[in-house]
Design a protein around this motif. Structure first.
Motif, PDB file in Angstrom:
ATOM      1  N   LYS A  33      17.914  27.916   7.518  1.00 29.49           N
ATOM      2  CA  LYS A  33      16.729  27.547   6.414  1.00 29.49           C
ATOM      3  C   LYS A  33      17.018  26.035   5.936  1.00 29.49           C
ATOM      4  N   THR A  34      18.514  25.640   6.055  1.00 28.03           N
ATOM      5  CA  THR A  34      18.639  24.137   5.568  1.00 28.03           C
ATOM      6  C   THR A  34      18.139  23.138   6.738  1.00 28.03           C
ATOM      7  N   ARG A  35      18.172  23.491   8.054  1.00 30.18           N
ATOM      8  CA  ARG A  35      17.750  22.703   9.075  1.00 30.18           C
ATOM      9  C   ARG A  35      16.122  22.722   9.001  1.00 30.18           C
ATOM     10  N   ASN A  36      15.436  23.790   8.742  1.00 29.37           N
ATOM     11  CA  ASN A  36      13.951  23.911   8.696  1.00 29.37           C
ATOM     12  C   ASN A  36      13.433  23.195   7.661  1.00 29.37           C
ATOM     13  N   THR A  37      14.210  23.515   6.518  1.00 26.76           N
ATOM     14  CA  THR A  37      13.690  22.529   5.384  1.00 26.76           C
ATOM     15  C   THR A  37      13.681  21.203   5.289  1.00 26.76           C
ATOM     16  N   MET A  38      14.840  20.576   5.837  1.00 26.71           N
ATOM     17  CA  MET A  38      14.965  19.255   6.108  1.00 26.71           C
ATOM     18  C   MET A  38      13.824  18.675   7.405  1.00 26.71           C
ATOM     19  N   LEU A  39      13.593  19.471   8.204  1.00 28.75           N
ATOM     20  CA  LEU A  39      12.464  19.037   9.213  1.00 28.75           C
ATOM     21  C   LEU A  39      11.121  19.149   8.523  1.00 28.75           C
ATOM     22  N   GLY A  40      10.864  20.153   7.631  1.00 28.03           N
ATOM     23  CA  GLY A  40       9.630  20.078   6.818  1.00 28.03           C
ATOM     24  C   GLY A  40       9.442  19.062   6.155  1.00 28.03           C
ATOM     25  N   ALA A  41      10.418  18.374   5.291  1.00 28.05           N
ATOM     26  CA  ALA A  41      10.245  17.527   4.423  1.00 28.05           C
ATOM     27  C   ALA A  41      10.010  15.960   5.249  1.00 28.05           C
ATOM     28  N   VAL A  42      10.679  16.045   6.663  1.00 31.27           N
ATOM     29  CA  VAL A  42      10.627  14.849   7.489  1.00 31.27           C
ATOM     30  C   VAL A  42       9.217  14.861   7.742  1.00 31.27           C
ATOM     31  N   LEU A  43       8.686  16.025   8.381  1.00 25.55           N
ATOM     32  CA  LEU A  43       7.110  16.015   8.690  1.00 25.55           C
ATOM     33  C   LEU A  43       6.313  16.037   7.764  1.00 25.55           C
ATOM     34  N   GLY A  44       6.451  16.438   6.359  1.00 21.47           N
ATOM     35  CA  GLY A  44       5.508  15.892   5.381  1.00 21.47           C
ATOM     36  C   GLY A  44       5.467  14.459   5.099  1.00 21.47           C
ATOM     37  N   GLY A  45       6.476  13.857   5.083  1.00 15.86           N
ATOM     38  CA  GLY A  45       6.513  12.177   4.611  1.00 15.86           C
ATOM     39  C   GLY A  45       6.107  11.732   5.976  1.00 15.86           C
ATOM     40  N   PHE A  46       6.231  12.130   7.240  1.00 15.38           N
ATOM     41  CA  PHE A  46       5.659  11.265   8.577  1.00 15.38           C
ATOM     42  C   PHE A  46       4.194  11.481   8.395  1.00 15.38           C
ATOM     43  N   VAL A  47       3.529  12.734   7.924  1.00 15.01           N
ATOM     44  CA  VAL A  47       2.235  12.919   8.192  1.00 15.01           C
ATOM     45  C   VAL A  47       1.541  11.935   7.048  1.00 15.01           C
ATOM     46  N   SER A  48       2.131  12.204   5.984  1.00 10.85           N
ATOM     47  CA  SER A  48       1.501  11.164   4.678  1.00 10.85           C
ATOM     48  C   SER A  48       1.476   9.801   4.968  1.00 10.85           C
ATOM     49  N   VAL A  49       2.661   9.315   5.543  1.00  7.21           N
ATOM     50  CA  VAL A  49       2.736   7.773   5.826  1.00  7.21           C
ATOM     51  C   VAL A  49       1.744   7.292   7.144  1.00  7.21           C
TER      52      VAL A  49
ATOM     53  N   VAL B 224       0.890  -1.222   0.128  1.00  9.50           N
ATOM     54  CA  VAL B 224       0.117   0.173  -0.033  1.00  9.50           C
ATOM     55  C   VAL B 224       0.881   1.270  -0.120  1.00  9.50           C
ATOM     56  N   LEU B 225       2.077   1.183   0.776  1.00  9.44           N
ATOM     57  CA  LEU B 225       2.704   2.429   0.828  1.00  9.44           C
ATOM     58  C   LEU B 225       3.516   2.726  -0.460  1.00  9.44           C
ATOM     59  N   LEU B 226       4.081   1.477  -1.005  1.00  8.48           N
ATOM     60  CA  LEU B 226       4.442   1.825  -2.458  1.00  8.48           C
ATOM     61  C   LEU B 226       3.659   2.081  -3.366  1.00  8.48           C
ATOM     62  N   SER B 227       2.171   1.738  -3.305  1.00  6.36           N
ATOM     63  CA  SER B 227       1.409   2.011  -4.368  1.00  6.36           C
ATOM     64  C   SER B 227       0.947   3.472  -4.200  1.00  6.36           C
ATOM     65  N   ASN B 228       1.426   4.176  -3.005  1.00  4.97           N
ATOM     66  CA  ASN B 228       1.009   5.469  -2.770  1.00  4.97           C
ATOM     67  C   ASN B 228       2.238   6.217  -2.699  1.00  4.97           C
ATOM     68  N   LEU B 229       3.365   5.773  -3.203  1.00  3.14           N
ATOM     69  CA  LEU B 229       4.730   6.564  -3.066  1.00  3.14           C
ATOM     70  C   LEU B 229       4.667   7.946  -3.814  1.00  3.14           C
ATOM     71  N   ARG B 230       3.819   8.155  -4.490  1.00  4.64           N
ATOM     72  CA  ARG B 230       3.872   9.504  -5.422  1.00  4.64           C
ATOM     73  C   ARG B 230       3.207  10.559  -4.241  1.00  4.64           C
ATOM     74  N   TRP B 231       2.342  10.122  -3.570  1.00  4.32           N
ATOM     75  CA  TRP B 231       1.760  10.895  -2.750  1.00  4.32           C
ATOM     76  C   TRP B 231       2.610  11.212  -1.535  1.00  4.32           C
ATOM     77  N   ILE B 232       3.311  10.309  -1.223  1.00  4.86           N
ATOM     78  CA  ILE B 232       4.485  10.422  -0.185  1.00  4.86           C
ATOM     79  C   ILE B 232       5.443  11.569  -0.549  1.00  4.86           C
TER      80      ILE B 232
END
Length: 284
Positions: free
Chosen positions: A196-212, A40-48
């Motif tokens: 900016k670098t740290r906040n951008t990485m945190l935002g990416a991690v948070l977005g991936g975690f919320v989607s999963v 299921v996660l692989l099928s929704n990989l594009r949304w992640i």
């Protein structure tokens, strides 16, 4: 003539029905198929991936345009403990003690108030204390005075003025040698925070975690029957046969019911400006 009834434990007509129930289904437990969840996660990989990009871009633009940047400027004081040019162990130890004393002197209200008056600063003493940080490196007589401010020029001005006030204050009050300004504070060219670098990485991690997490919750709440394995998992009963869904016209000898023609409506304009709809059917 004797008639025998089938017992309750033995079904009639000689048919035996067996049900394979999973151990977890009888106890009301929910089993998670990790392989199915991975599919299921692989099928929704594009949304992640999309959620990761949205989180990273959102954090970057928020940091760039909505967060107030902070700047830091640092100046160094060198503590002198004797007029003698020969430095011995006792002189070095006394210098370390004086550096610790000067660290407390910087936060006194007299020093802070004098610095405020000299620079006409709009801050309170408590705000000044939060802006200042003192560091005494181990086994040195160097006192690092760091000031944090929204303005890079203001940070450097406060740090330099604070070193001058401290140098004069310890001579007048503590009656010790005046510390020397080892290094003046410079106007910082880059902001200290936020990163900016740290906040951008945190935002990416948070977005991936919320989607999963969202995909996982939908997966756990989805109890629809899709495969024969789902029937066995939810009911504990095996699938005897599968009837495919086929169009009626594809079956040989199947009769397709006639399709009634949809009525057409014509607009007929009568005299007097009134409109009447007339209905008729087209011949097929």
């Amino acid at each position: 003539m004797s008639s025998e009834r089938p017992s309750q434990n033995q079904p009639a007509h000689g048919l035996s029905v067996q049900s394979a129930v999973q151990p977890g289904a009888q106890n009301g437990e929910t089993e998670i198929d990790l392989l199915e969840l991975l599919n299921v996660l692989l099928s929704n990989l594009r949304w992640i991936i999309a959620a990761v990009l949205i989180g990273a871009l959102g954090a970057f633009f928020y940091t760039q345009y909505f967060v107030v940047p902070m700047y830091r400027s640092t100046g160094n004081l060198y503590v002198v403990s004797s007029q003698d040019s020969v430095i011995n162990l006792s002189d070095f130890q006394v210098g370390n003690y004086l550096a610790s004393d000067y660290e407390k002197v910087v936060y006194t209200w007299e020093v802070l108030e004098q610095t405020k008056e000299n620079l006409s600063l709009p801050y309170t003493q408590e705000q000044m204390r939060r802006m200042i940080s003192i560091n005494n490196p181990q086994n040195t007589r160097i006192l690092e005075i760091t000031v944090q401010s929204r303005s890079p020029r203001e940070a450097a001005l406060i740090a330099n003025e604070l070193m001058l006030v401290v140098s004069k204050y310890v001579v007048d009050v503590m009656e010790t040698e005046q510390p020397n300004i080892l290094s003046e504070a410079q106007i910082p060219l880059e902001r200290f925070s936020p990163s900016k670098t740290r906040n951008t990485m945190l935002g990416a991690v948070l977005g991936g975690f919320v989607s999963v997490l969202a995909i996982f919750i939908i997966f756990m709440l989805d109890d629809k029957i899709k495969t024969p394995d789902d029937i066995l998992k939810h009911t504990g009963m095996p699938t005897l046969s599968i009837v495919p869904r086929t169009a009626a016209k594809a079956l040989p000898g199947a009769k397709v019911p006639p399709v009634k023609a949809a009525p057409n409506r014509r607009r007929v304009k009568r005299k007097g400006g009134k409109i009447k709809w007339s209905t008729h059917r087209t011949k097929s």
